[in-house]
Design a protein around this motif. Structure first.
Motif, PDB file in Angstrom:
ATOM      1  N   PRO B 151       0.828  -1.223   0.000  1.00 19.36           N
ATOM      2  CA  PRO B 151       0.000   0.000   0.000  1.00 19.36           C
ATOM      3  C   PRO B 151       0.859   1.269   0.000  1.00 19.36           C
ATOM      4  N   GLU B 152       1.952   1.229   0.711  1.00 22.02           N
ATOM      5  CA  GLU B 152       2.882   2.362   0.801  1.00 22.02           C
ATOM      6  C   GLU B 152       3.277   2.906  -0.584  1.00 22.02           C
ATOM      7  N   THR B 153       3.495   1.995  -1.529  1.00 17.20           N
ATOM      8  CA  THR B 153       4.032   2.397  -2.836  1.00 17.20           C
ATOM      9  C   THR B 153       2.989   2.262  -3.955  1.00 17.20           C
ATOM     10  N   THR B 154       1.720   2.311  -3.577  1.00 17.36           N
ATOM     11  CA  THR B 154       0.650   2.133  -4.558  1.00 17.36           C
ATOM     12  C   THR B 154      -0.255   3.361  -4.605  1.00 17.36           C
ATOM     13  N   ALA B 155      -0.570   3.804  -5.832  1.00 17.23           N
ATOM     14  CA  ALA B 155      -1.509   4.917  -6.014  1.00 17.23           C
ATOM     15  C   ALA B 155      -2.743   4.417  -6.759  1.00 17.23           C
ATOM     16  N   VAL B 156      -3.880   5.064  -6.495  1.00 19.93           N
ATOM     17  CA  VAL B 156      -5.140   4.689  -7.133  1.00 19.93           C
ATOM     18  C   VAL B 156      -5.670   5.890  -7.915  1.00 19.93           C
ATOM     19  N   VAL B 157      -5.942   5.668  -9.202  1.00 17.83           N
ATOM     20  CA  VAL B 157      -6.585   6.697 -10.025  1.00 17.83           C
ATOM     21  C   VAL B 157      -7.928   6.132 -10.449  1.00 17.83           C
ATOM     22  N   ALA B 158      -9.017   6.685  -9.932  1.00 24.48           N
ATOM     23  CA  ALA B 158     -10.351   6.182 -10.275  1.00 24.48           C
ATOM     24  C   ALA B 158     -11.012   7.142 -11.249  1.00 24.48           C
ATOM     25  N   ILE B 159     -11.602   6.567 -12.291  1.00 22.45           N
ATOM     26  CA  ILE B 159     -12.111   7.372 -13.402  1.00 22.45           C
ATOM     27  C   ILE B 159     -13.563   7.014 -13.694  1.00 22.45           C
ATOM     28  N   SER B 160     -14.445   7.995 -13.598  1.00 23.35           N
ATOM     29  CA  SER B 160     -15.836   7.807 -13.997  1.00 23.35           C
ATOM     30  C   SER B 160     -16.409   9.175 -14.320  1.00 23.35           C
ATOM     31  N   LYS B 161     -16.803   9.353 -15.575  1.00 18.79           N
ATOM     32  CA  LYS B 161     -17.365  10.653 -15.965  1.00 18.79           C
ATOM     33  C   LYS B 161     -18.568  10.991 -15.103  1.00 18.79           C
ATOM     34  N   SER B 162     -19.498  10.047 -14.979  1.00 17.05           N
ATOM     35  CA  SER B 162     -20.708  10.308 -14.195  1.00 17.05           C
ATOM     36  C   SER B 162     -20.401  10.346 -12.706  1.00 17.05           C
ATOM     37  N   GLY B 163     -19.323   9.690 -12.321  1.00 23.25           N
ATOM     38  CA  GLY B 163     -18.978   9.615 -10.907  1.00 23.25           C
ATOM     39  C   GLY B 163     -19.718   8.526 -10.169  1.00 23.25           C
ATOM     40  N   GLY B 164     -20.502   7.706 -10.888  1.00 23.35           N
ATOM     41  CA  GLY B 164     -21.288   6.703 -10.181  1.00 23.35           C
ATOM     42  C   GLY B 164     -21.304   5.327 -10.838  1.00 23.35           C
ATOM     43  N   THR B 165     -20.384   5.062 -11.772  1.00 26.91           N
ATOM     44  CA  THR B 165     -20.356   3.771 -12.455  1.00 26.91           C
ATOM     45  C   THR B 165     -20.160   2.644 -11.435  1.00 26.91           C
ATOM     46  N   ILE B 166     -21.057   1.703 -11.414  1.00 24.85           N
ATOM     47  CA  ILE B 166     -21.145   0.759 -10.306  1.00 24.85           C
ATOM     48  C   ILE B 166     -19.890  -0.103 -10.169  1.00 24.85           C
ATOM     49  N   GLU B 167     -19.333  -0.591 -11.302  1.00 22.17           N
ATOM     50  CA  GLU B 167     -18.126  -1.424 -11.227  1.00 22.17           C
ATOM     51  C   GLU B 167     -16.959  -0.613 -10.651  1.00 22.17           C
ATOM     52  N   THR B 168     -16.865   0.636 -11.082  1.00 24.47           N
ATOM     53  CA  THR B 168     -15.747   1.483 -10.660  1.00 24.47           C
ATOM     54  C   THR B 168     -15.907   1.900  -9.200  1.00 24.47           C
ATOM     55  N   VAL B 169     -17.110   2.329  -8.831  1.00 25.56           N
ATOM     56  CA  VAL B 169     -17.357   2.729  -7.443  1.00 25.56           C
ATOM     57  C   VAL B 169     -17.080   1.554  -6.500  1.00 25.56           C
ATOM     58  N   GLY B 170     -17.612   0.367  -6.840  1.00 27.94           N
ATOM     59  CA  GLY B 170     -17.445  -0.797  -5.969  1.00 27.94           C
ATOM     60  C   GLY B 170     -15.971  -1.138  -5.770  1.00 27.94           C
ATOM     61  N   GLN B 171     -15.218  -1.157  -6.855  1.00 30.12           N
ATOM     62  CA  GLN B 171     -13.808  -1.534  -6.742  1.00 30.12           C
ATOM     63  C   GLN B 171     -12.979  -0.417  -6.091  1.00 30.12           C
ATOM     64  N   TYR B 172     -13.322   0.810  -6.406  1.00 22.01           N
ATOM     65  CA  TYR B 172     -12.613   1.938  -5.778  1.00 22.01           C
ATOM     66  C   TYR B 172     -12.828   1.926  -4.261  1.00 22.01           C
ATOM     67  N   LEU B 173     -14.048   1.650  -3.821  1.00 21.78           N
ATOM     68  CA  LEU B 173     -14.303   1.603  -2.378  1.00 21.78           C
ATOM     69  C   LEU B 173     -13.466   0.506  -1.711  1.00 21.78           C
ATOM     70  N   CYS B 174     -13.324  -0.625  -2.387  1.00 28.01           N
ATOM     71  CA  CYS B 174     -12.477  -1.700  -1.835  1.00 28.01           C
ATOM     72  C   CYS B 174     -11.012  -1.252  -1.733  1.00 28.01           C
ATOM     73  N   LEU B 175     -10.543  -0.540  -2.759  1.00 29.18           N
ATOM     74  CA  LEU B 175      -9.146  -0.097  -2.757  1.00 29.18           C
ATOM     75  C   LEU B 175      -8.903   0.963  -1.682  1.00 29.18           C
ATOM     76  N   ARG B 176      -9.856   1.890  -1.518  1.00 28.52           N
ATOM     77  CA  ARG B 176      -9.761   2.898  -0.458  1.00 28.52           C
ATOM     78  C   ARG B 176      -9.651   2.236   0.915  1.00 28.52           C
ATOM     79  N   GLU B 177     -10.520   1.280   1.124  1.00 29.23           N
ATOM     80  CA  GLU B 177     -10.527   0.623   2.432  1.00 29.23           C
ATOM     81  C   GLU B 177      -9.174  -0.055   2.701  1.00 29.23           C
ATOM     82  N   TRP B 178      -8.653  -0.685   1.659  1.00 29.06           N
ATOM     83  CA  TRP B 178      -7.349  -1.357   1.773  1.00 29.06           C
ATOM     84  C   TRP B 178      -6.247  -0.355   2.114  1.00 29.06           C
ATOM     85  N   LEU B 179      -6.241   0.774   1.420  1.00 25.54           N
ATOM     86  CA  LEU B 179      -5.236   1.806   1.713  1.00 25.54           C
ATOM     87  C   LEU B 179      -5.406   2.323   3.137  1.00 25.54           C
TER      88      LEU B 179
END
Lengths: 462, 462
Positions: B151-179
């Motif tokens: 996690p120390e050396t990992t960055a997350v760039v999440a991309i969604s024009k609408s800001g609510g794409t379900i696949e992206t939101v779901g996976q981004y939330l998992c990555l946030r929690e991990w960080l």
């Protein structure tokens, strides 16, 4: 009749226990009217009763002589287990190398690549070699690879049924030269394996001349039907994949498809449906859409099998063969679904879904976001994927498009063995229904000759 | 007229010097009769004179207001350079991480993935981060990735024009929690970037609430047209790809396509040809076939652009939109060519080829093998590839199928910028010719709603 057979077999969420060696759950309900509004009905099937009986009889007769049969490919699950000790022995030797270059194209690559992608661990296990598939010609890639690899710890497995495929021969010769330059002829030879026809072709002659170890491809099995021969089994065994389970799955499916009766034999039913939807309902495009991300290359194998076997001229009739198209859920919901729903009604769909798949991480929903995504609360990523599959199948069905679902009881070698045997069988039946030879590819030769002519004469201005 | 324009532009072998910033060589000769027997002729084009003039006028008017225009996507080459300093600044920060997870799906992924694949070095250069595209839901992959990364050396760039794409939101939330679990909230925040609409959506609100750095997507630019916005430019800049050259290439193509005249404006000519071959010649299937291996993902971007923009219902007319299909030379010679040549004559082809490509290694032909492969002597792998392209194009032309060739002067960011702008422009023109809105995707909403409904109610038996 078939309509209710497996209905809702895949509707449950994928988090029940995985039964060992369970069969594929094939749900054809939406291929029939009224579920799929453009689907097949009883009258269509009745007309096909005799051709189906003849197709099944022909398949049965033409597999009776085992590996000497016309459809030898369908007897591989019975005959290849005897060759496993030889395959394992070679694989054990090759596994000692850090990098393994698998050189082959088309039928000598697509099947092994698809299964490797589906079954390999996400990150290599300690002791597993890295496999590199060298398929298409890509000069900068080959240069970078050879600059990066150590010849000492690299093995080359070159695969060509005919022994003369130009892309494979060209790249294999470059790899040989690289090994020989760095290690000398004798040690280079210890790093080469050839998979080719047991009796003829350039590779066979080379192997005899230079004493290079080889594994045979049964002479009656053509490239696109060869994933269950040494062509697929050796690379997969090198990767540590359970090739015995792969053959066992294929044998289990073959046993399941032994019946002459459509209701008992899913390969016969699928062939009938794909065929009827083409010739009676104008469904010229057949879309293969896994909702299983590691199956993203399965469509490449299937598309070759289907297109090269069935895409053929016929005397006095429309050409045979629907166009196979690969898609991937959920990605293509964001890409192709708009067209599927509103453009021409010339499509049918095959969904692959994991019945007992991993649920994966629960989506962690902070307090502040519950209002925005109430439906994600306590849901796992696997549940999101499955809900999207169900929703997409429903909108496609509501739009009238025939579709079928193959529920995979697990993502393992036994299940993929079933799937491989199923589609090889469906393809052969379909060839018999269309009245074309599913084993040849007559139109491809002209291009090969022309390429040779250009290399000999015109190209490069030499 | 057009028939001879660029004829043989791509016939030379690919080993001449690469001119800097050369334009695409677009050879449409085989789209016309008599070269392509089923091609377009002068009479077809004459009928289209007024619609083409209107389409060009509409495009010109609807791009006049820059980023506020209806077709804002076509003005990006002019307007995005101003944002490059901001993009570079973010990219420099992100490049300090060893692994960068780019989370997005469909239009938020396909373009960047295709360009990254085409332009990245085969093996990472020292100092380059590893990019991982997290697109489809694949629970075991995500689990393995997070078990493997620090996690120390990992960055997350999440991309969604609408800001609510379900696949992206779901996976981004998992990555946030991990960080957050490993690093705490404050340090986790230093590892996140969001690319989304500047004013609305869940991601935008989250960014404001938690002070997460963001980059905006111009409001008028939809997902599938967004690769030249921050959506594509940021990940590519992080990968060390020359995004300024990408925009320059796009601008050069835009300038080339400014003319109202078919003969001067290749985007207008291509749109007219694709459209006429569909409605006048029954070419319902449009095959995109690069003979450039690193362009193997380009077809994914193109297929989304084409299908979602044009695959649409029309009042009182056949639905719009040919089915886009991706292929790859030479692989699909061994897979799809049989069907292309002998099955239904409902196809047209677009070849991409490298005009000044690497010759690659010469095939080392031992004395003993000269008799078997005389045509390989003194030939390079690049020459073999090119001869196969020429041969395949010839057999496809002889079989009567219309086809066009786009010769790429090099495989670099400037050239791919041209190609991106060209196909975005062709797609908008084609939408205007079909009389559909190339920017919307009305049919996709129903499936999204249904997936939410299943997650809320039925699925999982909750």
């Amino acid at each position: 009749m078939f309509r209710e057979k497996n209905r809702h077999a895949t509707a449950a969420m994928p988090h029940t226990a995985v039964p060992r060696d369970a069969p594929l759950a094939i749900d054809t309900a939406n291929m029939y009217r009224p579920a799929g509004a453009d689907g097949v009905d009883a009258a269509d099937l009745a007309v096909l009763a005799d051709p189906l009986a003849r197709a099944h009889q022909a398949l049965t007769e033409r597999t009776r002589a085992g590996l000497e049969s016309e459809y030898a490919c369908l007897t591989l699950p019975a005959h290849m287990p005897a060759q496993l000790p030889q395959i394992w022995e070679a694989a054990q030797t090759i596994r000692r190398f850090r990098d393994v270059l698998v050189v082959g194209i088309g039928g000598s690559s697509l099947g092994a690549k698809a299964l490797y992608r589906a079954l390999k661990p996400v990150f290599p296990r300690p002791g597993d070699p890295s496999l590199h598939f060298i398929e298409n010609i890509d000069p900068p890639y080959l240069d970078a690879l050879l600059a990066h690899l150590a010849p000492e710890t690299t093995a080359v497995v070159a695969i060509s049924k005919s022994g003369g495929t130009i892309e494979t021969v060209g790249q294999y010769l470059c790899l040989r030269e690289w090994l020989e330059k760095h290690l000398g002829k004798a040690r280079a030879r210890q790093r080469q394996w050839l998979i080719t026809d047991p009796a003829q072709g350039w590779m066979r002659a080379l192997a005899a001349r230079e004493d290079i170890p080889t594994l045979p491809v049964p002479p009656k099995v053509g490239g696109r039907y060869s994933v269950l021969t040494t062509v697929g089994l050796l690379p997969l065994a090198v990767a540590g994949i359970d090739v015995a389970a792969l053959l066992r799955g294929a044998a289990d499916n073959a046993a399941r498809c032994a019946a002459a009766d459509l209701e008992q034999n899913p390969a016969l039913e699928l062939a009938a449906l794909y065929y009827l939807l083409d010739i009676r309902r104008g469904k010229r495009i057949s879309i293969m859409m896994p909702y299983v991300n590691p199956l993203d290359l399965f469509g490449d194998w299937y598309c070759q099998l289907w297109a090269e076997s069935l895409g053929k001229r016929r005397e006095g009739a429309e050409p045979a063969g629907t166009l196979p198209v690969r898609a991937l859920g959920t990605v293509d919901q964001h890409s192709q679904l708009q067209l599927y729903l509103e453009s021409r009604r010339d499509k049918m769909f095959t969904f692959l879904t994991l019945r007992h798949g991993e649920r994966g991480r629960a989506v962690p929903l902070p307090e502040a976001d519950r209002a925005a995504f109430p439906y994600l609360e306590h849901r796992s990523l696997g549940e999101v994927l499955h809900a999207e599959f169900l929703a997409t199948r429903d909108v496609i069905t509501r739009a009238g498009h025939p579709n079928l679902t193959i529920g995979l009881p697990a993502l393992d070698a036994h299940v993929l063995g079933q799937l491989i045997d199923l589609y090889q069988r469906v393809t052969v039946y379909a060839g018999l229904l269309y009245g074309v030879n599913p084993l040849d590819q007559p139109a491809v030769e002209a291009g090969k000759k022309l390429a040779v002519q250009y290399l000999s004469e015109r190209v490069g201005g030499r």
